[in-house]
Design an enzyme around this catalytic site. Structure first.
Site, PDB file in Angstrom:
ATOM      1  N   LYS A 187       0.811  -1.213   0.000  1.00 33.06           N
ATOM      2  CA  LYS A 187       0.000   0.000   0.000  1.00 33.06           C
ATOM      3  C   LYS A 187       0.850   1.271   0.000  1.00 33.06           C
ATOM      4  CE  LYS A 187      -3.671  -2.159   2.767  1.00 33.06           C
ATOM      5  NZ  LYS A 187      -4.776  -2.531   1.912  1.00 33.06           N
TER       6      LYS A 187
ATOM      7  N   ARG B   3      -6.912  -7.843  -9.382  1.00 31.41           N
ATOM      8  CA  ARG B   3      -7.603  -9.114  -9.632  1.00 31.41           C
ATOM      9  C   ARG B   3      -9.069  -8.817  -9.858  1.00 31.41           C
ATOM     10  NH1 ARG B   3     -10.211  -9.115  -4.550  1.00 31.41           N
ATOM     11  NH2 ARG B   3      -8.850  -8.298  -2.934  1.00 31.41           N
TER      12      ARG B   3
ATOM     13  N   GLU C 182      -2.392   6.867   8.240  1.00 31.55           N
ATOM     14  CA  GLU C 182      -3.239   7.686   7.374  1.00 31.55           C
ATOM     15  C   GLU C 182      -4.210   8.498   8.192  1.00 31.55           C
ATOM     16  OE1 GLU C 182      -4.051   5.033   3.413  1.00 31.55           O
ATOM     17  OE2 GLU C 182      -5.746   5.327   4.735  1.00 31.55           O
TER      18      GLU C 182
ATOM     19  N   HIS D 202     -14.158  -3.523   8.594  1.00 34.15           N
ATOM     20  CA  HIS D 202     -13.439  -3.259   7.349  1.00 34.15           C
ATOM     21  C   HIS D 202     -13.623  -4.352   6.307  1.00 34.15           C
ATOM     22  CE1 HIS D 202     -11.789  -0.048   9.639  1.00 34.15           C
ATOM     23  NE2 HIS D 202     -11.112  -0.845  10.425  1.00 34.15           N
TER      24      HIS D 202
HETATM   25  P1  ADP Z   1      -7.731  -3.951   2.772  1.00 36.19           P
HETATM   26  O1  ADP Z   1      -6.499  -4.246   1.994  1.00 36.19           O
HETATM   27  O2  ADP Z   1      -7.777  -4.676   4.044  1.00 36.19           O
HETATM   28  O3  ADP Z   1      -8.945  -4.070   1.928  1.00 36.19           O
HETATM   29  P2  ADP Z   1      -8.109  -1.042   2.635  1.00 36.19           P
HETATM   30  O4  ADP Z   1      -7.012  -0.074   2.622  1.00 36.19           O
HETATM   31  O5  ADP Z   1      -8.810  -1.285   1.349  1.00 36.19           O
HETATM   32  O6  ADP Z   1      -7.561  -2.418   3.216  1.00 36.19           O
HETATM   33  O7  ADP Z   1      -9.164  -0.598   3.731  1.00 36.19           O
HETATM   34  C1  ADP Z   1     -10.228  -1.434   4.132  1.00 36.19           C
HETATM   35  C2  ADP Z   1     -11.390  -0.601   4.665  1.00 36.19           C
HETATM   36  O8  ADP Z   1     -10.991   0.210   5.776  1.00 36.19           O
HETATM   37  C3  ADP Z   1     -11.941   0.378   3.668  1.00 36.19           C
HETATM   38  O9  ADP Z   1     -12.886  -0.215   2.822  1.00 36.19           O
HETATM   39  C4  ADP Z   1     -12.562   1.437   4.569  1.00 36.19           C
HETATM   40  O10 ADP Z   1     -13.819   1.043   5.033  1.00 36.19           O
HETATM   41  C5  ADP Z   1     -11.631   1.482   5.753  1.00 36.19           C
HETATM   42  N1  ADP Z   1     -10.615   2.548   5.570  1.00 36.19           N
HETATM   43  C6  ADP Z   1      -9.429   2.400   4.970  1.00 36.19           C
HETATM   44  N2  ADP Z   1      -8.735   3.552   4.963  1.00 36.19           N
HETATM   45  C7  ADP Z   1      -9.503   4.466   5.588  1.00 36.19           C
HETATM   46  C8  ADP Z   1      -9.329   5.851   5.942  1.00 36.19           C
HETATM   47  N3  ADP Z   1      -8.221   6.505   5.662  1.00 36.19           N
HETATM   48  N4  ADP Z   1     -10.335   6.466   6.601  1.00 36.19           N
HETATM   49  C9  ADP Z   1     -11.463   5.803   6.921  1.00 36.19           C
HETATM   50  N5  ADP Z   1     -11.673   4.506   6.634  1.00 36.19           N
HETATM   51  C10 ADP Z   1     -10.716   3.827   5.983  1.00 36.19           C
HETATM   52  P1  ADP Z   2     -12.593  -8.139  -1.507  1.00 40.96           P
HETATM   53  O1  ADP Z   2     -12.816  -6.688  -1.674  1.00 40.96           O
HETATM   54  O2  ADP Z   2     -12.424  -8.816  -2.811  1.00 40.96           O
HETATM   55  O3  ADP Z   2     -13.546  -8.774  -0.593  1.00 40.96           O
HETATM   56  P2  ADP Z   2     -10.658  -8.762   0.594  1.00 40.96           P
HETATM   57  O4  ADP Z   2      -9.393  -8.028   0.784  1.00 40.96           O
HETATM   58  O5  ADP Z   2     -11.706  -8.752   1.643  1.00 40.96           O
HETATM   59  O6  ADP Z   2     -11.180  -8.215  -0.823  1.00 40.96           O
HETATM   60  O7  ADP Z   2     -10.313 -10.306   0.362  1.00 40.96           O
HETATM   61  C1  ADP Z   2      -9.467 -10.692  -0.633  1.00 40.96           C
HETATM   62  C2  ADP Z   2      -9.977 -11.919  -1.282  1.00 40.96           C
HETATM   63  O8  ADP Z   2      -9.330 -13.071  -0.813  1.00 40.96           O
HETATM   64  C3  ADP Z   2     -11.440 -12.116  -1.032  1.00 40.96           C
HETATM   65  O9  ADP Z   2     -12.030 -12.364  -2.222  1.00 40.96           O
HETATM   66  C4  ADP Z   2     -11.529 -13.297  -0.103  1.00 40.96           C
HETATM   67  O10 ADP Z   2     -12.678 -14.067  -0.315  1.00 40.96           O
HETATM   68  C5  ADP Z   2     -10.280 -14.043  -0.446  1.00 40.96           C
HETATM   69  N1  ADP Z   2      -9.776 -14.729   0.700  1.00 40.96           N
HETATM   70  C6  ADP Z   2      -9.266 -14.188   1.804  1.00 40.96           C
HETATM   71  N2  ADP Z   2      -8.915 -15.134   2.672  1.00 40.96           N
HETATM   72  C7  ADP Z   2      -9.213 -16.316   2.097  1.00 40.96           C
HETATM   73  C8  ADP Z   2      -9.089 -17.674   2.480  1.00 40.96           C
HETATM   74  N3  ADP Z   2      -8.601 -18.032   3.665  1.00 40.96           N
HETATM   75  N4  ADP Z   2      -9.499 -18.627   1.627  1.00 40.96           N
HETATM   76  C9  ADP Z   2     -10.016 -18.280   0.434  1.00 40.96           C
HETATM   77  N5  ADP Z   2     -10.159 -17.022   0.016  1.00 40.96           N
HETATM   78  C10 ADP Z   2      -9.762 -16.050   0.828  1.00 40.96           C
HETATM   79 MG    MG Z   3      -9.374  -2.946   0.296  1.00 44.85          MG
END
Ligand code: ADP
Ligand code: ADP
Ligand code: MG
Length: 646
Positions: free
Chosen positions: A117, A297, A201, A235
């Site tokens: 990130k 992806r 952040e 999240h």
């Molecule tokens: P991940 O890789 O786990 O998906 P993200 O960076 O996409 O991590 O963040 C997951 C979630 O956390 C976001 O969908 C949002 O709901 C919350 N989030 C992330 N960054 C922020 C932020 N700067 N302020 C508020 N909420 C946030």
């Molecule tokens: P998304 O926005 O696609 O939900 P996430 O960051 O929540 O993104 O998850 C990443 C992807 O990896 C998801 O599609 C989730 O279903 C998959 N995933 C995460 N952990 C596992 C696991 N243990 N086995 C299979 N799939 C997984």
């Molecule tokens: Mg995300």
């Protein structure tokens, strides 16, 4: 186009990819772990091969070299990674390339650029994409990060740079909590991703998660509009929709262009998602969105985009991977109506969303929705993988119509054999704030008490279950009663650990008088169906001693087993056992320690989540039977308390 592709995944997404491949005349190859021999994705494929030496992902679906060897042996030309598992692993993409196969997705280089990130944020800043203000440099010194948080201003979010799935993330409201949060984010990041680095952040107030679906051919990219994924728990996305409520054409254009810029900056090929956080206070504004991360992806929630654009994203993935140019230009893409997706999981919501397992004795979706599922009736939700049962997707001409369809689709979904989050999803679909379209990522947490409440059982539900138990539903009952004299019968049922008895006077094959506590309820047959009191008898399915009444999203009763009773009497509160197979994260209890009911004794990690195991009563720890790092089976004893008389 390819003749044959291998799908390096399982469950819902493997099935999804195979369905499109089949309509394109492309043969499909499945791989499967020891736990998945009889899985739906294996049955759907033209060919299937076992891989690995055990059910755990590390022993099966993550064995890239073994999967590549299968592809080479069976003559597949390309590998589709699905999502999760190897989909964002650039080393795997390198190996696929080196084997002379085609990876259906972006280049290893593009994945590397977006994989962390912090690096992604630097790259996006350079490409002129707005990023969330914060510190994403390389200095990982705790004091330095603490100073950075001060500069940003609280609240801040600490994020693992390698993070995903909401892991390694901590919201910090006050400076005095920063150091502890940093330590716990780091330790979670090491366990989950093997990388302790974090970024800090600004925490956006009233945050909305709005993401842009992009699609590239390696040089040029288009966007397929936005998805709103603000309905989240911890999240993690729960219900997604497209388009985003309240989106203006100005903001859509700005976000779409930012997404395309991000994709083109890394020569992106295939389907990707650029995730933005949006400040929802005061409505959506063209200057109120910031880049969070790019997922290189296909995304779980891609069907809502398909529903509003009419594009099959998997078809596009195959065509572009096979060397075709982008199937459509930006100006040809348009939004038609509104779509929702709900993620149906095997989990026990009132028990803190505890992931569940079980064999699906019954699984049925209503008409009027798209159900993308990796399981069928009879299949088992195992503890080894994501406990998703299905995605339920609906489309309608307007948001209100689509939301009403979502509500109906969830009400009509029938699952027996495991607990599910169906009632929780139904509650969300009916939530006035969600319906109003004015919500943020905090909605679920704010209303959790109501949304996660245990279902309430009414007397007519008990009657419905009892009618099934006594086989009094079927038109020609085989229960052998005589028609000329009322016959009184009784049955015991258990609802969430509580056993009760019902009596019935069977007056005729069409009329029964039920006694539920003090209440009397008449069941009458009208035509082909029954009426209980004034309501129609809901669908009821029974599998051995388990009876599910499909009202209120499925209410499951048990027929008590008389042989069981003694064993259960006195419920063992002495031993704290693992409720499911998993990894012991921490043992907090020490022998000799005095504990009170509700104290955390251990933390178990299972199926993507951490579960605190609590003392069931006050007492003294007699023995600690497991250690951090142990992989334990369901039912394994972890901590024993002294007998109350000891
Ligand atoms: P991940 O890789 O786990 O998906 P993200 O960076 O996409 O991590 O963040 C997951 C979630 O956390 C976001 O969908 C949002 O709901 C919350 N989030 C992330 N960054 C922020 C932020 N700067 N302020 C508020 N909420 C946030
Ligand atoms: P998304 O926005 O696609 O939900 P996430 O960051 O929540 O993104 O998850 C990443 C992807 O990896 C998801 O599609 C989730 O279903 C998959 N995933 C995460 N952990 C596992 C696991 N243990 N086995 C299979 N799939 C997984
Ligand atoms: Mg995300």
């Amino acid at each position: 186009m390819f003749d044959k592709i291998l799908i390096a995944n399982r469950g819902e997404i493997a099935c999804r990819v195979m369905e499109t491949a089949r309509t394109m005349g492309v043969k499909t190859v499945a791989v499967y772990s020891a736990a998945d021999r009889d899985a739906k994705h294996v049955a759907l494929a033209d060919e299937a091969y076992p891989i690995g030496h055990g059910p755990a992902p590390a022993d099966s679906y993550l064995l890239g070299d073994e999967i590549i060897a299968v592809a080479l042996t069976c003559g597949a030309q390309a590998i589709h990674p699905g999502y999760g598992f190897l989909s964002e692993n650039p080393g795997f993409v390198d190996s696929v390339d080196a084997a002379g196969l085609c990876f259906i997705g972006p280049s290893a280089e593009a994945i590397r650029k977006m994989g962390l990130k912090d690096a992604a944020k630097v790259l996006m800043e350079k490409a002129g994409v707005p990023v969330v203000p914060g510190y994403h440099g390389s200095n990982q010194d705790s004091e330095h990060l603490f100073g950075a948080a001060d500069g940003i201003g609280y609240p801040v979010l600490i994020k693992a740079v390698a993070g995903g799935g909401g892991k390694g993330m901590r919201l910090v409201e006050r400076a005095e909590d920063f150091m502890a949060a940093l330590e716990s984010a780091r330790s979670e990041a090491i366990t989950a991703f093997g990388n302790p680095d974090v970024l800090v952040e600004k925490y956006i107030q009233r945050p909305r998660h709005i993401e842009i679906q992009v699609f590239g051919d390696g040089t040029r990219a288009v966007h397929l509009f936005e998805r709103d994924c603000s309905l989240q728990r911890r999240h993690q996305k729960v219900i997604e929709e497209a388009p985003a409520p309240g989106m203006t054409s100005e903001m859509r254009a700005a976000m779409g262009q930012a997404g395309v810029r991000a994709a083109e900056a890394i020569g992106y090929k295939g389907a990707g998602t650029v995730e933005f956080i949006v400040d929802g206070s005061g409505g959506l504004r063209a200057d109120g969105f910031w880049f969070m991360e790019m997922n290189t992806r296909l995304q779980v929630e891609h069907p809502v985009t398909e529903a509003i654009t009419g594009v099959d994203l998997v078809e596009w993935q195959l065509r572009v991977a096979a060397g075709e140019s982008l199937p459509m230009q930006q100006e040809d893409l348009a939004i038609n109506g509104h779509a929702f997706e709900a993620r149906l999981y095997a989990e026990d919501v009132p028990k803190g969303f505890l992931p569940a397992t079980g064999t699906l004795t019954h699984l049925q979706f209503p008409d009027g929705c798209r159900a993308d599922s990796g399981v069928r009736a009879g299949d088992t939700i195992s503890p080894w993988y994501d406990p998703m049962i299905s995605k339920v997707i609906v489309h309608g001409p307007t948001r209100a119509v689509a939301l009403a369809r979502l509500g109906r689709a969830l009400e009509g979904t029938e699952v027996a054999g495991t607990v599910t989050n169906l009632a929780f999803l139904g509650g969300l679909a009916a939530h006035p704030g969600f319906a109003g379209g004015d919500f943020d990522t905090g909605l679920i947490a704010r209303d959790l008490d109501v949304l996660a409440a245990a279902p309430v059982v009414a007397p007519h539900h008990k009657v419905a279950a009892a009618m099934s138990a006594l086989d009094l539903i079927r038109p020609l009952s085989h229960s052998g009663f005589t028609l000329w004299a009322p016959l009184r019968r009784a049955v015991s049922l258990t609802w969430q650990g509580e056993t009760f008895e019902l009596q019935v006077d069977v007056e005729s094959s069409d009329r029964q008088i039920w006694h539920v506590g003090d209440e009397e309820i008449v069941a009458t047959r009208c035509g082909i169906g029954w009426t209980i009191g004034s309501r129609p008898l809901p669908d009821v399915v029974q599998s051995n001693r388990s009876i599910t009444v499909f009202d209120g999203y499925g209410l499951t009763f048990e027929l008590p087993d008389p042989l069981d009773r003694d064993a259960k009497a006195g419920g063992d509160t002495n031993v704290i056992v693992a409720p499911m197979p998993g990894l012991v994260k921490v043992i907090l209890a020490v022998a000799g320690q005095v504990v009170v009911e509700g104290d955390r004794l251990a933390v178990l990690e299972a199926m993507k989540m951490e579960h605190a195991l609590l003392a069931a009563r006050d007492g003294v720890v007699a023995e600690v039977l497991a250690a951090a790092g142990d992989q334990v089976e369901a039912g394994a004893a972890l901590v024993r308390l002294q007998e109350e008389s000891e």
